[in-house]
Every structure is written in C-alpha cells, then in structure tokens.
Design an enzyme around this catalytic site. Structure first.
Site, PDB file in Angstrom:
ATOM      1  CB  SER A 145      -0.861   0.014   1.268  1.00  0.00           C
ATOM      2  OG  SER A 145      -1.496   1.270   1.420  1.00  0.00           O
ATOM      3  CE1 TYR A 158      -3.500  -1.900   5.734  1.00  0.00           C
ATOM      4  CE2 TYR A 158      -3.287   0.371   4.959  1.00  0.00           C
ATOM      5  CZ  TYR A 158      -3.515  -0.981   4.703  1.00  0.00           C
ATOM      6  OH  TYR A 158      -3.743  -1.405   3.412  1.00  0.00           O
TER       7      TYR A 158
HETATM    8  P1  NDP Z   1     -11.421  -6.200   1.064  1.00  0.00           P
HETATM    9  O1  NDP Z   1     -11.809  -5.961   2.470  1.00  0.00           O
HETATM   10  O2  NDP Z   1     -12.458  -6.075   0.003  1.00  0.00           O
HETATM   11  O3  NDP Z   1     -10.737  -7.644   0.930  1.00  0.00           O
HETATM   12  C1  NDP Z   1      -9.898  -8.147   1.934  1.00  0.00           C
HETATM   13  C2  NDP Z   1      -9.753  -9.648   1.728  1.00  0.00           C
HETATM   14  O4  NDP Z   1      -8.847 -10.152   2.717  1.00  0.00           O
HETATM   15  C3  NDP Z   1     -11.062 -10.383   1.899  1.00  0.00           C
HETATM   16  O5  NDP Z   1     -11.179 -11.360   0.879  1.00  0.00           O
HETATM   17  C4  NDP Z   1     -10.925 -11.058   3.256  1.00  0.00           C
HETATM   18  O6  NDP Z   1     -11.616 -12.299   3.249  1.00  0.00           O
HETATM   19  C5  NDP Z   1      -9.424 -11.298   3.298  1.00  0.00           C
HETATM   20  N1  NDP Z   1      -8.938 -11.505   4.659  1.00  0.00           N
HETATM   21  C6  NDP Z   1      -8.973 -10.659   5.709  1.00  0.00           C
HETATM   22  N2  NDP Z   1      -8.473 -11.242   6.801  1.00  0.00           N
HETATM   23  C7  NDP Z   1      -8.109 -12.500   6.434  1.00  0.00           C
HETATM   24  C8  NDP Z   1      -7.538 -13.594   7.114  1.00  0.00           C
HETATM   25  N3  NDP Z   1      -7.241 -13.542   8.415  1.00  0.00           N
HETATM   26  N4  NDP Z   1      -7.292 -14.738   6.421  1.00  0.00           N
HETATM   27  C9  NDP Z   1      -7.600 -14.823   5.109  1.00  0.00           C
HETATM   28  N5  NDP Z   1      -8.160 -13.830   4.418  1.00  0.00           N
HETATM   29  C10 NDP Z   1      -8.408 -12.675   5.071  1.00  0.00           C
HETATM   30  O7  NDP Z   1     -10.227  -5.183   0.776  1.00  0.00           O
HETATM   31  P2  NDP Z   1      -9.228  -5.011  -0.469  1.00  0.00           P
HETATM   32  O8  NDP Z   1      -9.556  -5.924  -1.567  1.00  0.00           O
HETATM   33  O9  NDP Z   1      -9.154  -3.567  -0.733  1.00  0.00           O
HETATM   34  O10 NDP Z   1      -7.868  -5.431   0.236  1.00  0.00           O
HETATM   35  C11 NDP Z   1      -6.990  -6.408  -0.276  1.00  0.00           C
HETATM   36  C12 NDP Z   1      -5.569  -6.028   0.106  1.00  0.00           C
HETATM   37  O11 NDP Z   1      -5.246  -4.773  -0.487  1.00  0.00           O
HETATM   38  C13 NDP Z   1      -5.318  -5.845   1.595  1.00  0.00           C
HETATM   39  O12 NDP Z   1      -4.053  -6.389   1.896  1.00  0.00           O
HETATM   40  C14 NDP Z   1      -5.308  -4.332   1.775  1.00  0.00           C
HETATM   41  O13 NDP Z   1      -4.556  -3.935   2.884  1.00  0.00           O
HETATM   42  C15 NDP Z   1      -4.677  -3.902   0.483  1.00  0.00           C
HETATM   43  N6  NDP Z   1      -4.893  -2.543   0.044  1.00  0.00           N
HETATM   44  C16 NDP Z   1      -6.148  -2.013  -0.121  1.00  0.00           C
HETATM   45  C17 NDP Z   1      -6.304  -0.718  -0.577  1.00  0.00           C
HETATM   46  C18 NDP Z   1      -7.632  -0.070  -0.725  1.00  0.00           C
HETATM   47  O14 NDP Z   1      -7.705   1.182  -0.742  1.00  0.00           O
HETATM   48  N7  NDP Z   1      -8.710  -0.805  -0.886  1.00  0.00           N
HETATM   49  C19 NDP Z   1      -5.151   0.088  -0.942  1.00  0.00           C
HETATM   50  C20 NDP Z   1      -3.883  -0.541  -0.716  1.00  0.00           C
HETATM   51  C21 NDP Z   1      -3.772  -1.819  -0.275  1.00  0.00           C
HETATM   52  P3  NDP Z   1     -12.410 -12.956   4.474  1.00  0.00           P
HETATM   53  O15 NDP Z   1     -12.934 -11.843   5.321  1.00  0.00           O
HETATM   54  O16 NDP Z   1     -13.474 -13.767   3.798  1.00  0.00           O
HETATM   55  O17 NDP Z   1     -11.394 -13.811   5.167  1.00  0.00           O
HETATM   56  C1  8X3 Z   2      -5.108   1.493   1.707  1.00  0.00           C
HETATM   57  C2  8X3 Z   2      -4.774   2.884   1.282  1.00  0.00           C
HETATM   58  O1  8X3 Z   2      -4.477   5.250   2.158  1.00  0.00           O
HETATM   59  O2  8X3 Z   2      -6.482   4.038   2.831  1.00  0.00           O
HETATM   60  O3  8X3 Z   2      -3.960   0.761   1.902  1.00  0.00           O
HETATM   61  O4  8X3 Z   2      -4.309   3.470   3.773  1.00  0.00           O
HETATM   62  S1  8X3 Z   2      -5.020   3.945   2.586  1.00  0.00           S
END
Ligand code: NDP
Ligand code: 8X3
Length: 261
Positions: A145, A158
């Site tokens: 991120s 985070y």
């Molecule tokens: P979502 O919340 O839509 O997806 C998160 C996914 O992670 C879900 O499928 C959830 O599945 C899974 N997850 C969470 N905890 C666990 C666990 N303990 N074991 C297995 N799976 C887990 O968010 P995003 O798609 O946006 O996030 C995906 C990744 O991208 C993350 O690492 C996030 O930090 C990162 N990210 C997101 C950004 C954004 O702005 N959206 C920007 C930068 C990075 P379930 O709950 O079914 O287990």
């Molecule tokens: C997610 C992007 O800026 O919301 O990783 O932390 S931010």
C-alpha cells in the site's frame, strides 16, 4: 498469441472480495487455473464459479485464515492435491482495522493488522515456497500500500504493517535471487472495495466518505495490474509498482470534485 498465464496455477489469498475476487476473474480471463482462499466460504464459492465462467479451466476454493499457521499449512496441503507447482502466489489477504491514534488504539486491531498483512504474508510464502522455488518464471506477488511508504495519523499500525510487507518483499527477492522466481509488490492508493467498511467495522456511511468526490481505483484496476505484472516475460521482474487514483497525488493530497454535507 496465447496468454503466458494459460493453464498456469494461481493462488490468491483474500479472494472473497475486493482485489482478490477481481484478480480471480482477471486471471481466469487469461485461462489460468485458480486456487482461492479466505475465511468466508460462501463468497469464495461464488468467486470460484465466476472464475470458471470467465474462462478458468479449474477454479477451487478452501478455507484460509492467514492469522494461523495451522490454517495456512492446511491450505498449502490442499493446494498440493491439485498441483505440484504454483506459478503465481498473490499474497493479498489483509487490511486495516480502525483509524485510532496510538493513544487510543486497541490491541485486537493492531493484532489483526500485523497477523494478516505481515505474518500472513510470511506464513503463506513459507508454506507455498516448496511449490514455487523449482519453478523459474514463477511470481510471488504481494499487495502492499502507499501506506507502507508514507505514514498518516491513525495509521500507525497499518502503515507499519504495510512497511513490513515491503521489507519482506525486498528481503525475499534477495533470498530467491538465482532461482528465477520473481518477487514483486503492488502498492495501491485509494481503491473502493470493502477495505474501509472493514476498517470502520461495518460503518458504511463513514466508509463511503473516504472516497467521496474522487474517482477512486476499482478492484478491477488492481486485478488488471496484477495480471500485467505476472505476465511479463520470465526475465522481467516488476519489483515495486505504486498505483494511485489520478485524483490522489500523494497520500495526503486528494482532489475531491464534489463533497456533499
Ligand atoms: P477487502 O476488504 O475487500 O478484501 C480483503 C480480503 O482479505 C477479503 O477477501 C478477506 O476475506 C481477506 N482476509 C482478511 N483477513 C483474512 C484472514 N485472516 N485470512 C484470510 N483472508 C483474510 O479489501 P481489499 O480488496 O481492498 O484489500 C486487499 C488487500 O489490499 C489488503 O491487503 C489491503 O490492505 C490492500 N490494500 C487495499 C487498498 C484499498 O484502498 N482498498 C489500498 C492498498 C492496499 P475474508 O474476510 O473472507 O477472510
Ligand atoms: C489502503 C490505502 O491510504 O487508505 O492501503 O491506507 S489507505
């Protein structure tokens, strides 16, 4: 020209929503085979079915909680019932929990962030490495991120977790140099998924405000990028890729076109 990903095996963690679910469909569109993990099985079942419809010759899912070594090892064992090699491992499971300053934050929120974004990546990688190391041209693709590169208030844990992910990626690339395995990180800015809904513990109104007035990235934007990174020729490694909405020049510099009260 056939896709470089055709019939390749792709493991995706956190495939039940957001980037992971979109990635399952995008890799499927390249006729890759997908192995999907997350905690919510009903969601995974639907994503696997969509992936088949999108062109995956095989799409399977299994429970995975990256916070627990036993769960990760069970997932890796199950993966071996389908394939003896992994071509792409997408370490995507994770997220943020809370936006509290250090003075007010809760241990359980810190623990979620460290367990998923940091230890989860380490555990999954260790468990899958035997299926990756003898497979030159394969790719470990971690989701970081912009928060791992720039700190913000309320983001201490985070930002630390995603900075951890970045350093894991860098260390692993050094460790695997010579094996032909690529280790990459894709580091997005604001993307509208369930990320903020999870961070704000189900408060949909607060989650929506994060993206108000700007055109955020979509899960599909990230999925397309992951497919691009993983489908470079084997001698090309995209070490680190930062991707942000055009309206987000920096973590603190966001242009909001319309803001409703
Ligand atoms: P979502 O919340 O839509 O997806 C998160 C996914 O992670 C879900 O499928 C959830 O599945 C899974 N997850 C969470 N905890 C666990 C666990 N303990 N074991 C297995 N799976 C887990 O968010 P995003 O798609 O946006 O996030 C995906 C990744 O991208 C993350 O690492 C996030 O930090 C990162 N990210 C997101 C950004 C954004 O702005 N959206 C920007 C930068 C990075 P379930 O709950 O079914 O287990
Ligand atoms: C997610 C992007 O800026 O919301 O990783 O932390 S931010």
């Amino acid at each position: 020209m056939p896709s470089r990903l055709e019939n390749k095996w792709i493991v995706i963690t956190g495939a039940s929503s957001g980037f992971g679910a979109a990635a399952a469909k995008a890799f499927a569109g390249q006729r890759a085979k997908v192995l999907l993990g997350a905690r919510r099985l009903d969601r995974l079942k639907a994503v696997a079915s969509d992936a088949k419809e999108a062109g995956a010759p095989e799409a399977h899912f299994h429970h995975l909680d990256v916070s627990y070594t036993d769960s990760v090892e069970a997932f890796a064992k199950w993966s071996r019932t389908h394939t003896d090699k992994i071509d792409v491992l997408v370490n995507n499971a994770g997220g943020a929990m809370g936006l509290d300053k250090v003075a007010d934050a809760k241990d359980e929120d810190w623990e979620f962030m460290m367990q998923t974004n940091v230890l989860g990546v380490l555990r999954m990688t260790r468990a899958c490495l035997p299926l990756i190391v003898n497979n030159p041209g394969s790719t470990i693709l971690n989701i970081g991120s912009i928060a791992g590169r720039t700190a913000y208030e309320g983001g201490a844990a985070y930002c630390a977790a995603k900075a951890g992910e970045l350093q894991i990626t860098r260390a692993l690339r050094l460790e695997l140099c010579g094996t032909g395995v690529r280790v990459c990180t894709v580091d997005p800015g604001f993307a509208e998924t369930e990320f903020s809904l999870v961070r704000f513990k189900g408060d949909a109104e607060r989650a929506k405000k994060v993206y108000e007035g700007l055109e955020a990235l979509t899960a599909e934007d990230i999925a397309e990028t992951l497919v691009w990174v993983a489908s470079r020729p084997p001698h090309v490694c995209i070490d680190e890729l930062v991707i942000k909405p055009t309206d987000q020049a920096a973590i603190h510099k966001v242009h909001r076109r319309t803001v409703t009260k």
